[in-house]
Design an enzyme around this catalytic site. Structure first.
Site, PDB file in Angstrom:
ATOM      1  N   GLU A 124      -6.598   2.407  -3.629  1.00  0.00           N
ATOM      2  CA  GLU A 124      -7.330   2.480  -2.356  1.00  0.00           C
ATOM      3  C   GLU A 124      -7.151   3.790  -1.604  1.00  0.00           C
ATOM      4  O   GLU A 124      -7.443   3.868  -0.417  1.00  0.00           O
ATOM      5  CB  GLU A 124      -6.905   1.302  -1.459  1.00  0.00           C
TER       6      GLU A 124
ATOM      7  N   HIS B 200      -3.041  -6.432  -8.418  1.00  0.00           N
ATOM      8  CA  HIS B 200      -3.639  -5.127  -8.749  1.00  0.00           C
ATOM      9  C   HIS B 200      -3.306  -4.717 -10.184  1.00  0.00           C
ATOM     10  O   HIS B 200      -4.160  -4.194 -10.893  1.00  0.00           O
ATOM     11  CB  HIS B 200      -3.151  -4.047  -7.785  1.00  0.00           C
TER      12      HIS B 200
ATOM     13  N   HIS C 210      -0.745   1.868  -4.785  1.00  0.00           N
ATOM     14  CA  HIS C 210      -1.712   1.103  -4.000  1.00  0.00           C
ATOM     15  C   HIS C 210      -2.672   2.030  -3.269  1.00  0.00           C
ATOM     16  O   HIS C 210      -3.878   1.924  -3.390  1.00  0.00           O
ATOM     17  CB  HIS C 210      -1.015   0.167  -3.010  1.00  0.00           C
TER      18      HIS C 210
HETATM   19 CO    CO Z   1      -4.057  -4.460  -2.226  1.00  0.00          CO
END
Ligand code: CO
Length: 299
Positions: A213, A245, A183
């Site tokens: 991210e 995702h 993530h």
């Molecule tokens: Co997210």
């Protein structure tokens, strides 16, 4: 929320033991104090993807087998996902604070909360604060412990890397690579992604860790990848569930998905739609953290 898997039969000796333990609990609780009642709260980020629910069911089953007779409750930290599930499926899943309030009302005095997150990022930090705010409330719980996420200590990173390697597709050939999609976060806990890359490197595997991210980015990963002629790329989520995702940013058909970008660069991609919570070897690591948190209820 509580998953139920049919009626459980209980043997007579177990029943007698249960009654004895219950009486001991009552006897030691003292005058005016609540009898000791221990429980477990499992907390995931959550997912609205139907196929991802299998991970939660498997964990629920494993936890109940490891802690027979201990009530297991669930909560999701993501309010977006909770609201989406309520709106689209009518499924009401508690937030950690609602789950703990309910458990408090049900008379639980000792609760081991287990974070099913991957890193100790913002979700875990929030959970820690929420959980501890319930500790010592008047007529509330006397002790709450929180189990660490998958990656916390240095040895956790080492163990998770070994468990993941043992769980990845066995059919992959030495010339194939794996690109993991973590993530990533702006919080200092992002450090776990480059840290796990180091341990993957020590194993000599063609495994590359990227994040959606945080750091490393897909661009960072692509700079390290061998030539497309060498072999295939398995795209695998480095997240507890193969949720939004994984379906969109990793394996989606939009031109900005990792699969599209890598395919355009000449690679043959094989997406693996499995979250790390679907690998028994990885789930065992979360359960080890829960065992630590549960035994800490007595100290
Ligand atoms: Co997210």
């Amino acid at each position: 929320m509580q998953y139920r898997f049919g009626a459980k039969s209980i043997s007579i000796p177990a029943l007698i033991l249960f009654i004895l333990l219950f009486q001991i609990g009552v006897a030691f609780a003292g005058h005016g104090a609540k009898p000791v009642k221990k429980g477990i709260l499992l907390v995931a980020f959550g997912s609205s993807v139907t196929s991802a629910q299998v991970s939660f069911k498997d964990i629920d089953k494993k936890v109940k087998a490891e802690f027979p007779g201990v009530p297991v409750h669930w909560a999701f930290t993501s309010s977006i996902i909770r609201h989406k599930l309520a709106k689209t499926e009518g499924r009401i899943i508690d937030s950690p604070s609602i789950a703990l309030s309910k458990m408090m009302d049900e008379g639980f005095t000792h609760v081991a909360v287990q974070s099913l997150h991957t890193i100790p990022g913002e979700e875990y930090e929030g959970l820690l604060k929420t959980a501890h705010s319930f500790e010592g409330m008047p007529k509330g719980m006397s002790r709450i412990t929180v189990g660490k996420p998958l990656l916390y200590s240095d040895s956790d990173v080492k163990a998770a890397v070994a468990a993941l390697i043992s769980s990845f597709p066995a059919k992959r050939r030495p010339q194939d690579s794996i690109v993991l999609m973590g993530h990533g976060t702006p919080s200092p806990a992002n450090i776990y992604y480059p840290a796990s890359q180091y341990y993957f490197n020590l194993k000599g595997s063609n495994i590359y860790v990227g994040t959606v991210e945080g750091f490393p980015t897909l661009k960072n990963v692509m700079a390290k990848l061998p030539s497309p002629k060498k072999g295939k790329i398995y795209l695998i989520p480095f997240m507890s569930v193969a949720g939004d995702h994984a379906h969109n940013d990793m394996a989606g058909s939009d031109p900005d998905s990792w699969k599209s970008i890598l395919t355009k660069a000449g690679y043959t991609c094989v997406p693996v739609m499995k979250g790390s919570a679907e690998y028994p070897a990885v789930v065992d690591l979360w359960i080890n953290h829960l065992k630590t948190a549960y035994s800490a209820l007595d100290h």
